[in-house]
Motif scaffolding. Structure first.
Motif, mmCIF file in Angstrom:
data_model
loop_
_atom_site.group_PDB
_atom_site.id
_atom_site.type_symbol
_atom_site.label_atom_id
_atom_site.label_comp_id
_atom_site.label_asym_id
_atom_site.label_seq_id
_atom_site.Cartn_x
_atom_site.Cartn_y
_atom_site.Cartn_z
ATOM 1 N N LEU A 1 17.295 2.067 7.099
ATOM 2 C CA LEU A 1 17.219 0.605 7.148
ATOM 3 C C LEU A 1 18.570 -0.080 7.027
ATOM 4 O O LEU A 1 19.430 0.354 6.267
ATOM 5 N N VAL B 1 19.737 1.559 3.579
ATOM 6 C CA VAL B 1 18.835 2.461 2.846
ATOM 7 C C VAL B 1 18.434 3.607 3.777
ATOM 8 O O VAL B 1 18.052 3.371 4.929
ATOM 9 N N ARG C 1 13.694 -4.136 -4.716
ATOM 10 C CA ARG C 1 14.004 -5.522 -4.318
ATOM 11 C C ARG C 1 15.527 -5.602 -4.149
ATOM 12 O O ARG C 1 16.269 -5.594 -5.146
ATOM 13 N N TYR D 1 11.549 5.831 5.229
ATOM 14 C CA TYR D 1 10.896 7.147 5.240
ATOM 15 C C TYR D 1 11.799 8.190 5.856
ATOM 16 O O TYR D 1 12.845 7.837 6.396
ATOM 17 N N GLY E 1 13.084 4.689 9.992
ATOM 18 C CA GLY E 1 13.013 4.795 8.530
ATOM 19 C C GLY E 1 14.337 4.594 7.828
ATOM 20 O O GLY E 1 14.371 4.403 6.617
ATOM 21 N N THR F 1 8.642 0.175 -4.791
ATOM 22 C CA THR F 1 9.410 -0.811 -4.027
ATOM 23 C C THR F 1 10.776 -1.042 -4.672
ATOM 24 O O THR F 1 10.950 -0.869 -5.881
ATOM 25 N N PHE G 1 14.843 -8.483 0.118
ATOM 26 C CA PHE G 1 13.680 -7.860 0.754
ATOM 27 C C PHE G 1 12.996 -6.910 -0.221
ATOM 28 O O PHE G 1 13.655 -6.320 -1.081
ATOM 29 N N ASN G 2 11.671 -6.774 -0.048
ATOM 30 C CA ASN G 2 10.927 -5.759 -0.793
ATOM 31 C C ASN G 2 10.833 -4.527 0.092
ATOM 32 O O ASN G 2 10.136 -4.533 1.105
ATOM 33 N N ILE G 3 11.546 -3.491 -0.280
ATOM 34 C CA ILE G 3 11.571 -2.275 0.533
ATOM 35 C C ILE G 3 10.664 -1.223 -0.103
ATOM 36 O O ILE G 3 10.840 -0.857 -1.270
ATOM 37 N N GLY G 4 9.696 -0.761 0.669
ATOM 38 C CA GLY G 4 8.800 0.280 0.179
ATOM 39 C C GLY G 4 9.407 1.656 0.405
ATOM 40 O O GLY G 4 10.059 1.890 1.418
ATOM 41 N N ILE G 5 9.204 2.554 -0.559
ATOM 42 C CA ILE G 5 9.607 3.958 -0.370
ATOM 43 C C ILE G 5 8.332 4.725 -0.041
ATOM 44 O O ILE G 5 7.341 4.657 -0.786
ATOM 45 N N VAL G 6 8.349 5.442 1.072
ATOM 46 C CA VAL G 6 7.118 6.069 1.539
ATOM 47 C C VAL G 6 6.578 7.078 0.523
ATOM 48 O O VAL G 6 7.352 7.744 -0.188
ATOM 49 N N THR H 1 15.952 8.854 -1.604
ATOM 50 C CA THR H 1 16.306 7.592 -0.936
ATOM 51 C C THR H 1 17.668 7.163 -1.452
ATOM 52 O O THR H 1 17.862 7.101 -2.668
ATOM 53 N N ASP I 1 8.434 -5.592 2.882
ATOM 54 C CA ASP I 1 8.995 -6.128 4.121
ATOM 55 C C ASP I 1 9.279 -5.019 5.126
ATOM 56 O O ASP I 1 9.303 -5.258 6.328
ATOM 57 N N MET I 2 9.534 -3.820 4.635
ATOM 58 C CA MET I 2 9.809 -2.663 5.502
ATOM 59 C C MET I 2 9.703 -1.412 4.640
ATOM 60 O O MET I 2 9.906 -1.475 3.431
ATOM 61 N N ASN J 1 1.363 6.599 5.289
ATOM 62 C CA ASN J 1 0.909 5.249 5.603
ATOM 63 C C ASN J 1 1.060 4.304 4.418
ATOM 64 O O ASN J 1 0.767 3.118 4.519
ATOM 65 N N GLU J 2 1.461 4.864 3.272
ATOM 66 C CA GLU J 2 1.539 4.061 2.045
ATOM 67 C C GLU J 2 2.931 4.184 1.437
ATOM 68 O O GLU J 2 3.627 5.168 1.661
ATOM 69 N N SER J 3 3.285 3.183 0.598
ATOM 70 C CA SER J 3 4.513 3.350 -0.169
ATOM 71 C C SER J 3 4.147 3.658 -1.618
ATOM 72 O O SER J 3 3.049 3.321 -2.069
#
Lengths: 344, 121
Positions: free
Chosen positions: A210, A242, A236, B121, A208, A234, A218-223, A279, B117-118, A229-231
């Motif tokens: 990065l 991170v 960019r 967490y 987790g 995001t 990149f598109n980075i999702g924040i949980v 984050t 892309d990632m 299981n989901e973000s």
């Protein structure tokens, strides 16, 4: 056939040949750029966590093997306190004595101590004796007694850890736990490794935390703290590190109360925070990792000065589902789960 | 020039130019298929196209660990580890999702990336 007709025919053939040549050249250029952007993706378990690797550029498979070897080395030779003869194990085994370690370990410890100083010790890598008592995720996970915590809390003192060049000494009774910076440190080392390879760009997750390598956005999702299981949003971003600290990551419940793994080093207990997660984005893996822990414990307002000191940006997700984003990252941030609200 | 190229010549030229791009463009083979990869000790031991699963089934990549598969989803259903985090990860049903049993070094991941892309967490 007239001479003029012959000339026309030659011209026509020559022109078709030229067009085909141009087409081939375009083909080769496109092929080359495609080859450069070829992606290699793999997943494995290392450092006791999940590693996701996405490399863009030639030789992806070979380079990903180097990345995995590098992560194992970070754990086994440098930072794990459970790995016999790692730098940290040797420091912990001989308190009161100077231990010669790798330059990398010395630098990671120095950076961590610097952050401890700036956050008044809420984050402290000399917390080893306290984390042993809680043993989150381990076989002896339990709520320690107040006496046990009071007894060991005296050993948590970053100012007693001495780093001189590549020699490190801890005080009697102390032990180091670099769990809060280990994944970030692994990301720093991977960046150095990749810069010596043919990799054009990469995004790598060490549990987790990065590393975003190269110019690629990149598109980075924040949980989503409520559903891992989901973000919920995001970012960019490119060419940065991170890290996220959240109360959902490692925890246990006893007598209806939840105990999460982010310990306030000044109390020895899980940080009592209004936050679900923080984050942090900055140009160092160790610092982003340490800051995400420190900011989670400090809370939003007290974190802002600390973030500024390290030129870092952050996203704070509160338990009431409000979100605060620091100014430098606002334009790169977008919510993807509308049950969260960005505070004005 | 008009006499130099007739209609067929122009079609051929455009055709060659288009082919030179299309042959090498990525994404032609991109599909919307959900492909789950099961890794044990860093090696892919099984690849399952979740869209092609007709009947639900289970399999065991390692003694004591059971993975359940049905059309469009996959999840850990039995595990020997104490914390059962892998089972609690629930069903995976979109690209980029991952569930792992760390003590057994087993990872399920759905290939590719969807919106992100990632995930941090």
């Amino acid at each position: 056939m007239k001479i003029s007709d012959k000339l026309k025919k030659i011209d026509k053939r020559a022109l078709i040949a030229v067009v085909i040549c141009i087409a081939l050249i375009i083909g080769i250029i496109v092929f080359d750029s495609v080859k450069k952007s070829t992606e290699y993706q793999t997943t494995t378990v290392a450092m006791g966590t999940v590693i996701n690797i996405r490399l863009f550029g030639p030789d992806g498979e070979e380079n990903s093997k180097l990345v995995i070897e590098n992560i194992n080395e970070t754990e086994k030779a440098l930072l794990s306190r459970n790995e016999k003869n790692s730098d940290i194990d040797r420091i912990n085994a001989t308190p009161g004595t100077e231990v010669s370690v790798s330059a990398e370990t010395a630098e990671i410890i120095s950076k961590s101590l610097d952050i401890s100083k700036k956050c008044e010790g809420v984050f402290d890598i000399s917390i080893g004796e306290i984390t042993k008592l809680w043993d989150f995720g381990g076989d002896n996970q339990k709520i320690p007694s107040a006496e046990e915590i009071a007894d060991k809390l005296n050993s948590v003192r970053y100012s007693s850890v001495r780093v001189t060049d590549t020699n490190v000494r801890i005080a009697e009774g102390q032990s180091l736990d670099l769990g809060a910076v280990g994944k970030g440190a692994a990301c720093d080392r991977i960046k150095t490794l990749l810069s010596a390879t043919s990799t054009d760009s990469a995004v790598i997750s060490v549990g987790g935390s990065l590393l975003l390598y190269g110019k690629k956005d990149f598109n980075i999702g924040i949980v989503n703290p409520e559903n891992d299981n989901e973000s919920m949003a995001t970012l960019r971003i490119s060419d940065t590190f991170v890290s996220t600290s959240g109360n959902y990551e490692k925890f246990f419940e006893e007598d209806g109360k939840t105990y999460h793994h982010i310990l306030d080093a000044t109390t020895g207990y899980p940080a009592d925070s209004r936050l679900s997660s923080v984050t942090v984005i900055c140009d160092s893996g160790v610092i982003s990792d340490a800051l995400s822990t420190a900011c989670y414990i400090l809370g939003y307002h007290s974190s802002l000065v600390l973030l500024e000191e390290y030129d870092a940006q952050a996203v704070f997700v509160f338990k009431d589902k409000t979100v605060r984003v620091t100014d430098g990252i606002k334009d790169n941030f977008s919510l993807t789960d509308e049950s969260f609200v960005v505070a004005k | 020039m008009r006499k130099l190229f007739n209609r067929i010549d122009i079609f051929i030229i455009i055709g060659v130019l288009l082919l030179s791009f299309l042959l090498f463009l990525p994404g032609l083979s991109d599909s919307k298929d959900l492909v789950a990869q099961i890794y044990v000790d860093g090696e892919v031991i099984e690849e399952i196209n979740l869209n092609e699963v007709l009947e639900p089934y289970t399999f065991s990549p390692k003694e004591g660990t059971v993975i359940s598969v049905k059309n469009g989803t996959i999840h850990f259903s039995e595990a020997v580890c104490r914390d059962k985090l892998c089972i609690n990860s629930g069903e995976l049903s979109s690209k980029g999702q991952t569930a792992a049993c760390l003590p057994e070094r087993i990872v399920i991941t759905i290939k590719g990336a969807d919106k992100t892309d990632m995930i941090t967490y």
